[in-house]
Scaffold this motif. Structure first.
Motif, short mmCIF file in Angstrom:
data_model
loop_
_atom_site.label_atom_id
_atom_site.label_comp_id
_atom_site.label_asym_id
_atom_site.label_seq_id
_atom_site.Cartn_x
_atom_site.Cartn_y
_atom_site.Cartn_z
N LEU A 46 3.50 40.48 -16.89
CA LEU A 46 4.17 39.84 -15.75
C LEU A 46 5.43 39.07 -16.13
CD1 LEU A 46 0.98 38.66 -13.86
CD2 LEU A 46 2.58 40.44 -13.12
N LYS A 47 5.60 38.78 -17.43
CA LYS A 47 6.83 38.11 -17.88
C LYS A 47 8.06 38.97 -17.62
CE LYS A 47 5.33 34.99 -21.53
NZ LYS A 47 5.35 34.74 -22.97
N ASP A 48 7.87 40.29 -17.68
CA ASP A 48 8.95 41.22 -17.40
C ASP A 48 9.08 41.33 -15.89
OD1 ASP A 48 10.76 43.26 -17.13
OD2 ASP A 48 9.52 44.79 -18.09
N ARG A 49 9.97 40.57 -15.32
CA ARG A 49 10.08 40.48 -13.85
C ARG A 49 10.58 41.78 -13.22
NH1 ARG A 49 8.49 35.22 -11.86
NH2 ARG A 49 7.74 34.31 -13.78
N SER A 50 10.96 42.76 -14.04
CA SER A 50 11.36 44.05 -13.46
C SER A 50 10.14 44.85 -13.03
CB SER A 50 12.19 44.85 -14.46
OG SER A 50 11.39 45.24 -15.56
N ILE A 52 7.00 44.02 -11.11
CA ILE A 52 6.14 43.12 -10.35
C ILE A 52 5.19 43.99 -9.54
CG2 ILE A 52 6.02 41.37 -8.54
CD1 ILE A 52 8.44 40.11 -9.69
N ASP A 77 2.87 29.97 -10.56
CA ASP A 77 4.19 30.56 -10.72
C ASP A 77 4.84 30.75 -9.35
OD1 ASP A 77 6.12 32.95 -10.83
OD2 ASP A 77 5.76 32.54 -12.96
N VAL A 79 7.12 32.68 -8.20
CA VAL A 79 7.39 34.06 -7.79
C VAL A 79 6.10 34.87 -7.73
CG1 VAL A 79 8.55 36.22 -8.45
CG2 VAL A 79 9.73 34.02 -8.74
N LEU A 80 5.29 34.78 -8.76
CA LEU A 80 4.11 35.63 -8.89
C LEU A 80 2.95 35.22 -7.99
CD1 LEU A 80 4.11 36.02 -12.77
CD2 LEU A 80 5.12 37.55 -11.07
N LYS A 81 2.95 33.98 -7.51
CA LYS A 81 1.81 33.49 -6.73
C LYS A 81 1.60 34.26 -5.43
CE LYS A 81 4.20 29.69 -4.36
NZ LYS A 81 4.19 28.22 -4.24
N ILE A 83 1.67 37.56 -5.15
CA ILE A 83 1.07 38.88 -5.36
C ILE A 83 -0.40 38.83 -4.95
CG2 ILE A 83 0.50 40.67 -7.04
CD1 ILE A 83 2.77 39.55 -8.81
#
Length: 137
Positions: A46-50, A52, A77, A79-81, A83
């Motif tokens: 998930l660190k690789d935001r490309s 998602i 996070d 952004v990720l929250k 998903i």
């Protein structure tokens, strides 16, 4: 109309990963599965935001970083929250269920013992999320 999903599957049991992949390979839509063996590996993915994922399907009982610990980090996070995270586990422990919903999961499924039951549950799960308005946005 159903969409192909990018699915992050977080599961440490190779047999469970094969079962999940087998169910998805029999569906009409070619979903992409990204696999992680535990919560730590998933965070690296998930660190690789490309990349998602549209949804995250995860087990609770994993080494290094268990499902609940992973979910807490994910939901912190900004952004990720968002998903959708669906727990797929053998744990019928009520406190696990409550804790996961407090953290903010989108669903909690107990892995059935019989393959036919597993097939039906996973198929319904994927069909729902591949037609969900959140994913289409």
């Amino acid at each position: 109309m159903a969409n192909a999903l990018n699915i992050l599957l977080i599961e440490d049991d190779a047999i469970e990963v094969m079962k999940f992949n087998r169910v998805l390979s029999n569906l009409e839509i070619n979903h992409k599965i990204i696999e992680a063996n535990n919560g730590e590996e998933a965070l690296e993915v998930l660190k690789d935001r490309s990349i998602i994922p549209d949804i995250i399907v995860l087990d609770l009982n994993m080494p290094k970083l268990n499902g609940i610990e992973f979910l807490r980090i994910l939901k912190d996070d900004p952004v990720l929250k968002y998903i959708p995270s669906i727990v797929l586990t053998t744990s019928s422990n009520h406190s696990d269920l409550l804790e996961c919903y407090k953290i903010g999961i989108a669903g909690y499924l107990i892995k059935p013992l019989k393959y036919d039951d597993y097939l039906v549950r996973i198929k319904k799960l994927i069909e729902y999320w591949s037609t969900n308005e959140l994913i289409e946005q």
